[in-house]
Scaffold this active site. Structure first.
Site, short mmCIF file in Angstrom:
data_model
loop_
_atom_site.label_atom_id
_atom_site.label_comp_id
_atom_site.label_asym_id
_atom_site.label_seq_id
_atom_site.Cartn_x
_atom_site.Cartn_y
_atom_site.Cartn_z
CB SER A 1 -0.90 0.01 1.24
OG SER A 1 -1.49 1.28 1.44
CE1 TYR B 1 -4.25 -2.32 5.05
CE2 TYR B 1 -3.67 -0.02 4.66
CZ TYR B 1 -4.01 -1.28 4.17
OH TYR B 1 -4.09 -1.50 2.82
#
Length: 252
Positions: free
Chosen positions: A147, A160
């Site tokens: 990401s 995350y």
């Protein structure tokens, strides 16, 4: 659509929706036999039927990536029914958000179980396939979904984005082990993509930020990332794009 993945066996984790589903469709359309791994059997079966209706080959494997034994069993079934895997799109993941001082420890553990342990379970199950396939075919690919969060700071998303930093740095280091054996390793770092991940978020502040971002810019589609996966795994065997950041044009 070209047959750039003809005679290849691709495994896609997190294949029941979003980026995984789009990648499975794209790889099948270019000739790969695709093994679909996720927990939601009904979604996988629907996807497999649609792939087969379009002339492709798909194998449904209902499994939780957090279960190492289930992943080893999935690898054995792939080899028995499709042949040895030579492409693993390691895509399963979950995104949960909350300020760290709320101590949402169950959410922390879930992200660790899927984004880290699940990633490693898939690697452990399929890397032997990739190494053997490279020796036989001259090419194999391990593509991990990271990401943009691996490179940036997002309030309320600390665990995350830390999990995704693990994915990116692991991928770079795996090249030291696997590159000499002919296995390409890549980390794809998407920016904002319209998937089910946002539906997992319950924190009010994080939801407000996501809603604002949705109003202010055009997000990527899962198909955009699927096209990236197809491109980097169809390059000549000598070429390894090790880290690919894919951003919405207006996301800074």
């Amino acid at each position: 659509m070209t047959n750039s993945h003809a005679n290849r066996v691709a495994v896609v984790t997190g294949a029941s929706s979003g980026i995984g589903e789009a990648a499975a469709r794209r790889l099948a359309a270019s000739g790969a036999a695709v093994a679909l791994i996720a927990r939601r059997t009904d979604r996988l079966e629907t996807l497999a039927k649609e792939i087969e209706a379009d002339g492709g080959t798909a194998l449904v494997l209902a499994a939780d990536v957090a279960d190492a034994e289930a992943m080893r069993a999935a690898a054995a079934e792939v080899e028995a029914k499709l042949g040895r895997a030579d492409l693993l799109f390691n895509n399963a993941g979950v995104m949960l958000a909350a300020p760290i001082d709320e101590l949402a420890t169950d959410d922390w553990q879930r992200m660790i179980d899927v984004n880290l342990t699940g990633l490693m379970n898939a690697i452990g199950a399929f890397v032997p396939h990739l190494v053997a396939s490279s020796a036989e075919k001259g090419v194999a690919d391990l593509v991990n979904t990271s990401s943009i969060g691996a490179q940036a700071v997002f309030p309320s998303f600390a665990v995350y984005v830390a999990s995704k930093a693990f994915v990116t740095h692991l991928s770079k280091n795996l090249r030291a082990d696997l590159g000499p054996k002919g296995v390409r390793v890549a980390a794809i770092e998407p920016g904002l993509v319209e998937t089910e991940l946002q539906g997992h978020v319950t924190d009010a502040g994080a939801l407000q930020w996501l809603d604002g971002a949705r109003e202010s810019l055009t997000w990527l589609k899962p198909e955009d990332i699927a096209e990236t996966v197809a491109f980097l795994t169809s390059l000549p065997a000598r070429v390894n794009l090790q880290q690919v950041t894919v951003m919405p044009t207006a996301q800074v």
